[in-house]
Design a protein around this motif. Sequence first.
Motif, PDB file in Angstrom:
ATOM      1  N   ALA A   8       0.861  -1.181   0.000  1.00 28.33           N
ATOM      2  CA  ALA A   8       0.000   0.000   0.000  1.00 28.33           C
ATOM      3  C   ALA A   8       0.897   1.230   0.000  1.00 28.33           C
ATOM      4  O   ALA A   8       1.900   1.272   0.715  1.00 28.33           O
ATOM      5  N   ILE A   9       0.541   2.223  -0.819  1.00 25.53           N
ATOM      6  CA  ILE A   9       1.315   3.457  -0.915  1.00 25.53           C
ATOM      7  C   ILE A   9       0.611   4.546  -0.118  1.00 25.53           C
ATOM      8  O   ILE A   9      -0.614   4.683  -0.172  1.00 25.53           O
ATOM      9  N   TYR A  10       1.393   5.344   0.649  1.00 22.60           N
ATOM     10  CA  TYR A  10       0.831   6.505   1.342  1.00 22.60           C
ATOM     11  C   TYR A  10       1.583   7.754   0.918  1.00 22.60           C
ATOM     12  O   TYR A  10       2.820   7.779   0.897  1.00 22.60           O
ATOM     13  N   SER A  67      -4.990  -1.949   7.129  1.00 29.67           N
ATOM     14  CA  SER A  67      -3.917  -2.798   7.623  1.00 29.67           C
ATOM     15  C   SER A  67      -4.443  -3.802   8.641  1.00 29.67           C
ATOM     16  O   SER A  67      -4.091  -4.988   8.609  1.00 29.67           O
ATOM     17  N   ALA A  68      -5.309  -3.326   9.548  1.00 26.27           N
ATOM     18  CA  ALA A  68      -5.889  -4.227  10.550  1.00 26.27           C
ATOM     19  C   ALA A  68      -6.727  -5.317   9.899  1.00 26.27           C
ATOM     20  O   ALA A  68      -6.871  -6.416  10.447  1.00 26.27           O
ATOM     21  N   ALA A  69      -7.295  -5.021   8.723  1.00 27.69           N
ATOM     22  CA  ALA A  69      -8.103  -6.010   8.001  1.00 27.69           C
ATOM     23  C   ALA A  69      -7.246  -6.952   7.166  1.00 27.69           C
ATOM     24  O   ALA A  69      -7.782  -7.832   6.482  1.00 27.69           O
ATOM     25  N   GLY A  70      -5.918  -6.779   7.192  1.00 30.94           N
ATOM     26  CA  GLY A  70      -5.021  -7.682   6.480  1.00 30.94           C
ATOM     27  C   GLY A  70      -5.020  -7.517   4.977  1.00 30.94           C
ATOM     28  O   GLY A  70      -4.798  -8.471   4.237  1.00 30.94           O
ATOM     29  N   GLN A  71      -5.213  -6.286   4.486  1.00 28.86           N
ATOM     30  CA  GLN A  71      -5.352  -6.073   3.049  1.00 28.86           C
ATOM     31  C   GLN A  71      -4.021  -5.858   2.338  1.00 28.86           C
ATOM     32  O   GLN A  71      -3.985  -5.787   1.114  1.00 28.86           O
ATOM     33  N   TYR A  94       4.155   2.758  13.795  1.00 26.64           N
ATOM     34  CA  TYR A  94       5.094   1.645  13.635  1.00 26.64           C
ATOM     35  C   TYR A  94       4.681   0.447  14.491  1.00 26.64           C
ATOM     36  O   TYR A  94       4.684  -0.699  14.022  1.00 26.64           O
ATOM     37  N   GLN A  95       4.297   0.702  15.742  1.00 26.86           N
ATOM     38  CA  GLN A  95       3.913  -0.393  16.640  1.00 26.86           C
ATOM     39  C   GLN A  95       2.660  -1.101  16.136  1.00 26.86           C
ATOM     40  O   GLN A  95       2.561  -2.330  16.170  1.00 26.86           O
ATOM     41  N   LYS A  96       1.677  -0.322  15.668  1.00 24.02           N
ATOM     42  CA  LYS A  96       0.436  -0.936  15.167  1.00 24.02           C
ATOM     43  C   LYS A  96       0.709  -1.803  13.942  1.00 24.02           C
ATOM     44  O   LYS A  96       0.211  -2.919  13.832  1.00 24.02           O
TER      45      LYS A  96
END
Length: 558
Positions: A8-10, A67-71, A94-96
């Motif tokens: 994923a790009i930010y 990210s939490a959804a594993g995408q 970073y931790q998340k």
Amino acid sequence: MTAPLRAAIYARFSTDMQRDASIDDQVRTCQDYAKRQGLEVVEVFSDKATSGASLMRSGIQNLLRSSAAGQFDVVISEALDRLSRNQADIASVYQKLEFQSVAIETVSEGSVSEMHIGLKGTMNSLFIKDLAAKTHRGLKGRALAGKSAGGKAYGYKSVVKLSADGEAIRGDRTIDAEEAKVVRRIFTDYANGISPKKIAEALNAEHIPGPSGRGWGASTLHGNRERGTGILNNELYIGRQIWNRLSYAKDPDTGKRISRLNPQDEWVISDLPELRLIDQPLWDAAKARQGALKTKNTGDNIWDRRRPRTLFSGLLKCSCCGGGFSKVSQTQFGCSTARNKGKALCTNRLTISQTDIETRVLGALKTNLMDRDLLEVFCKEYAIERNRLNAEAEQGRGALEKELATANRDHSKLVDAIIAGIPADQVRDKMQALSERQKTLEAELSRAPAPDPIRIHPKMALTYRDKVGAMIDQLGKAEDMAEAKDALRGLIDRIVLTPNATTGKLDIMLKGALSGLLALALGCKRTKGLSGDTQAIDNIEELVLVAGVGFEPTTFRL
């Protein structure tokens, strides 16, 4: 063939001075990086003209949710400061991501580790402080020179000038003739006894744009006298510019800017007679009226006067304009926009009494949330669901414990083999892999909650009825309202009031988690997360209650 890692790009740029193309340039650079690294770009997130000093950004929040959804497996950015310039925020991100096994890679730093977070986070944080100090110093120089050091005040327009070498000279202003007429009209009307609310209503009726380009409000005119905000308090209208009256700091929890009044010895004051709009007698007349109003009702503490005194203060909303409902008399609530800004912005002039709305809402709560039979059904379903979730948790924990036991046994066998004479370098890689897996499994087990089977107490339903009854009783008592109000606000997000042309009264729509509880009281159980064959009503978010028929739930919006 192994599938490539998903990336994923930010991208982000900070201010309105930058171009949208900046986002495209960053994305293009990150796409080239991903191609070189053999990564597959699956999503792109961005924030435009948004400061990196806060995580209150839609793009970064969407990235964290995905990210939490594993995408995706990797986050790519042009540099670490694009994700955040705040040291604590970048460490949190970073931790998340690390917890979700998502790596961070940047075009500038490469693969990001704890060292980058510590060093670059500190550098970025220092950069923000240094930039703020330099900006403040530059603005102070402008203010001392009598130029604009902030936003454009209503009644003036910016003047574009160029220096001898073609550079733009910033901060010069001149009087805007049309807006100046409006300012003089406001001061004249106010000095003659017309209230800010009536002045704003008249300006809106004549479709005169306000400072923001939208409608006028009473607060736009009276502002805050001590802080110098509002049309009636702007001393630039008498040729006196005050800069640095206020300072701003971001709340670390909300990301919102909070203003604070600076000591007067830090103010920068400049006399600019060429920008004067209001003659001294008119200014003095307006200030005299402000002073007379300020001395009224001094018996009460100002914070007591401003503290919400009614049960539903802040929850009542007008369906016509989206504005709030507030007290328009001792007993009645009405739309603030319709009364403060005029019919040009809202035509809803209906009112509802405080007693009426509180009695009917509390009556609905007491009737619908305390049905004995439905409470028993709820308790049974609650126990079944909680036990199902605990069984899943226990099964997952058991699998981790089993794998850890196997890893411990294998590790012991390798140790025994070394003792028996097998060279250590032959089993070193295997032992290292097992050690790392052991640490991972132990960490996952420490985070996994221990199963806690639910045992329903036979008096659970009775306890629930008692607590709901006590909460409702407290809501009707001023001395107990504060604690009970917090509980109520956890159920109701807002109460929307809509004019009913047939009855000539206001229909009431409750929005929030309360509709889910009332759905249970109506015999409608959700299938999501519950077992058993039931009729489903999913995504209930609104409950409409029509005036004139009590508070019977007449319509659900799905």
